[in-house]
Design an enzyme around this catalytic site. Structure first.
Site, PDB file in Angstrom:
ATOM      1  CG  ASP A   1      -1.563   1.172   1.613  1.00  0.00           C
ATOM      2  OD1 ASP A   1      -2.267   1.693   0.737  1.00  0.00           O
ATOM      3  OD2 ASP A   1      -1.428   1.659   2.762  1.00  0.00           O
TER       4      ASP A   1
ATOM      5  CG  ASP B   1      -1.230   7.958   1.046  1.00  0.00           C
ATOM      6  OD1 ASP B   1      -0.625   9.008   1.303  1.00  0.00           O
ATOM      7  OD2 ASP B   1      -1.695   7.693  -0.076  1.00  0.00           O
TER       8      ASP B   1
ATOM      9  CG  ASP C   1      -2.109   2.543   6.424  1.00  0.00           C
ATOM     10  OD1 ASP C   1      -2.268   2.300   5.202  1.00  0.00           O
ATOM     11  OD2 ASP C   1      -2.401   3.632   6.938  1.00  0.00           O
TER      12      ASP C   1
HETATM   13  O1  LIG Z   1      -4.444   3.104  -0.328  1.00  0.00           O
HETATM   14  P1  LIG Z   1      -3.541   4.187   0.171  1.00  0.00           P
HETATM   15  O2  LIG Z   1      -2.301   4.352  -0.653  1.00  0.00           O
HETATM   16  O3  LIG Z   1      -3.238   4.018   1.637  1.00  0.00           O
HETATM   17  O4  LIG Z   1      -4.397   5.539   0.010  1.00  0.00           O
HETATM   18  C1  LIG Z   1      -5.495   5.800   0.882  1.00  0.00           C
HETATM   19  C2  LIG Z   1      -5.722   7.286   0.950  1.00  0.00           C
HETATM   20  O5  LIG Z   1      -4.470   7.850   1.304  1.00  0.00           O
HETATM   21  C3  LIG Z   1      -4.343   9.271   1.295  1.00  0.00           C
HETATM   22  O6  LIG Z   1      -4.993   9.787   2.440  1.00  0.00           O
HETATM   23  C4  LIG Z   1      -4.361   9.416   3.646  1.00  0.00           C
HETATM   24  O7  LIG Z   1      -3.027   9.959   3.666  1.00  0.00           O
HETATM   25  C5  LIG Z   1      -2.949  11.398   3.650  1.00  0.00           C
HETATM   26  C6  LIG Z   1      -1.487  11.800   3.570  1.00  0.00           C
HETATM   27  O8  LIG Z   1      -0.750  11.249   4.612  1.00  0.00           O
HETATM   28  C7  LIG Z   1      -3.662  11.958   4.889  1.00  0.00           C
HETATM   29  O9  LIG Z   1      -3.615  13.377   4.890  1.00  0.00           O
HETATM   30  C8  LIG Z   1      -5.109  11.467   4.889  1.00  0.00           C
HETATM   31  O10 LIG Z   1      -5.776  11.890   6.063  1.00  0.00           O
HETATM   32  C9  LIG Z   1      -5.160   9.940   4.816  1.00  0.00           C
HETATM   33  O11 LIG Z   1      -6.501   9.474   4.709  1.00  0.00           O
HETATM   34  C10 LIG Z   1      -4.872   9.864   0.014  1.00  0.00           C
HETATM   35  O12 LIG Z   1      -4.830  11.270   0.102  1.00  0.00           O
HETATM   36  C11 LIG Z   1      -6.266   9.344  -0.303  1.00  0.00           C
HETATM   37  O13 LIG Z   1      -6.675   9.856  -1.554  1.00  0.00           O
HETATM   38  C12 LIG Z   1      -6.174   7.834  -0.403  1.00  0.00           C
HETATM   39  O14 LIG Z   1      -7.429   7.298  -0.739  1.00  0.00           O
END
Ligand SMILES: O=P(O)(O)OC[C@H]1O[C@H](O[C@H]2O[C@H](CO)[C@@H](O)[C@H](O)[C@H]2O)[C@H](O)[C@@H](O)[C@@H]1O
Length: 387
Positions: free
Chosen positions: A124, A126, A327
């Site tokens: 993954d 983020d 995560d």
């Molecule tokens: O599947 P992933 O790669 O884990 O993406 C899931 C979402 O991640 C991001 O949001 C998350 O991370 C951001 C930066 O650290 C944070 O600000 C936010 O609160 C988290 O939810 C991304 O911006 C989303 O579009 C993704 O869906």
């Protein structure tokens, strides 16, 4: 892979919002079967009660789900100020580790099991490769993480499966050695495999940024205009809420509330719910302080893992060990596929206890990096010993 199966899928993350909860007439519910005009077999069906009203598959309301998607900074500070947070939290974490052992502490065990097997790695982005930060546009991965990912990708087939758009996650990672799946697996670039493209109308032959032939799989292609439209509406309806932001992830949209005062979270949720009343073909799921709007299709990160394993010619092989590191709630779909198929290891990245379908755990992206380095070092020494 069964893309055409019609069985009722289970919702593994916080289930979509049901309008009955908000007192909206059932005819406006977002899962109207009349939405089944396209992508046969991929349409997500939701269990219904005999009354015809959607069964509320969630255990709590959407505001509760928003709150539980991660604790507020205020709560953590309050606990710390009362002086009981760290010891209580530490002992809870230690107890939890017995159920989800650290993949670093268990590395030898994992390596022993992996001997003679072909590892396929799924990561993954983020919260796994990059730390969670306030501004989603600044979720950069460190150079040391990039080089750890590059090394493992040279040794094992490796794919990143992210909720971000595929372009965005490629922009962050910038490595050509990997496969990329964006929009929670609804936009996959994988290796060319004739049997896959022949059997999937949504799979076409394309080229990647190295001009190499690839399979491009976009099971939600028909939703693109709808997603663009809902993205614009969501931007408009949240622009007066301080801290709210909307991210276009191509086949899904993220509504972020991390920077919104928690007393306004219900307004964010309500506005999103109101917009979705006009889109019965879209559903809502929850991530880390983010509401995710996505098509009602039977596709998720778990299906993406299965698809990539097939594309790599690694499915139904006893000597393949898939490892998925993630995560978030959406990663649970992938953990579940591995756990139920008894096929490999899910590794949950979490610094606080939470229930998961994963087998192992890692505390944070730094531990993920250590794990990737250990995997690369182990494989390199195995290869050296063969020379
Ligand atoms: O599947 P992933 O790669 O884990 O993406 C899931 C979402 O991640 C991001 O949001 C998350 O991370 C951001 C930066 O650290 C944070 O600000 C936010 O609160 C988290 O939810 C991304 O911006 C989303 O579009 C993704 O869906």
């Amino acid at each position: 892979m069964d893309l055409k199966s019609n069985h009722t899928p289970l919702l593994t993350d916080a289930a979509p919002i049901t309008k009955s909860r908000l007192g909206v007439h059932s005819s406006l519910l977002p899962y109207s079967p009349t939405g089944a005009a396209f992508s046969p077999g991929l349409l997500l069906t939701i269990p219904r009660k005999k009354t015809g009203i959607l069964e509320d598959v969630r255990s709590s309301g959407w505001l509760d789900a928003m709150k539980s998607s991660s604790p507020t900074a205020k709560k953590i500070t309050k606990d710390i100020n009362h002086g009981f947070a760290s010891s209580d939290a530490d002992s809870a974490y230690c107890t939890w580790l017995q159920k989800y052992p650290s993949a670093l502490a268990s590395f030898e065990k994992i390596a022993n099991y992996a001997k003679g097997k072909r590892i396929a790695l799924f990561l993954d982005y983020d919260g796994t490769l990059s730390p969670i930060v306030d501004n989603p546009d600044c979720a950069f991965m460190s150079e040391s993480m990039r080089s750890a990912v590059k090394k493992v990708a040279e040794l094992f087939p490796t794919a990143i499966i992210s909720g971000r758009s595929r372009d965005k996650v490629y922009e962050f990672v910038g490595l050509t050695e990997l496969y990329y799946a964006g929009s929670h697996g609804m936009d996959i670039i994988g290796p060319v495999r004739q049997s896959i493209s022949d059997n999937n109308p949504n799979c076409i032959r394309s080229t990647n940024n190295k001009c190499k032939e690839v399979n491009l799989f976009q099971p939600a292609a028909e939703f693109l205009p709808m997603i663009d439209e809902v993205f614009r509406s969501l931007v408009e309806c949240t622009n007066d809420i301080k801290g709210a932001s909307v991210e276009n992830n191509k086949f899904c949209v993220s509504v972020h509330y991390r920077n919104v005062d928690d007393k306004y979270w219900d307004i964010v949720g309500q506005r999103v719910v109101d917009i979705l009343k006009d889109y019965p073909r879209l559903r809502l799921t929850h991530g880390r302080k983010v509401l995710e709007v996505r098509p009602v299709i039977n596709w998720d990160k778990g299906k993406a893992v299965t698809f990539l394993l097939e594309s790599l010619g690694l499915s139904n092989c006893d000597d393949v060990l898939p490892i998925y590191v993630g995560d978030d709630r959406t990663d649970e779909d992938a953990f579940k596929v591995l756990r139920e198929g008894n096929r490999g290891y899910g590794i949950l990245v979490a610094s606080a206890p939470k229930e998961s379908n994963a087998v192992y755990s890692l505390r944070d992206p730094l531990e993920v990096m250590e794990f990737l380095k250990s995997l690369a070092a182990w494989k390199s020494s195995l290869l050296k010993s063969l020379i």
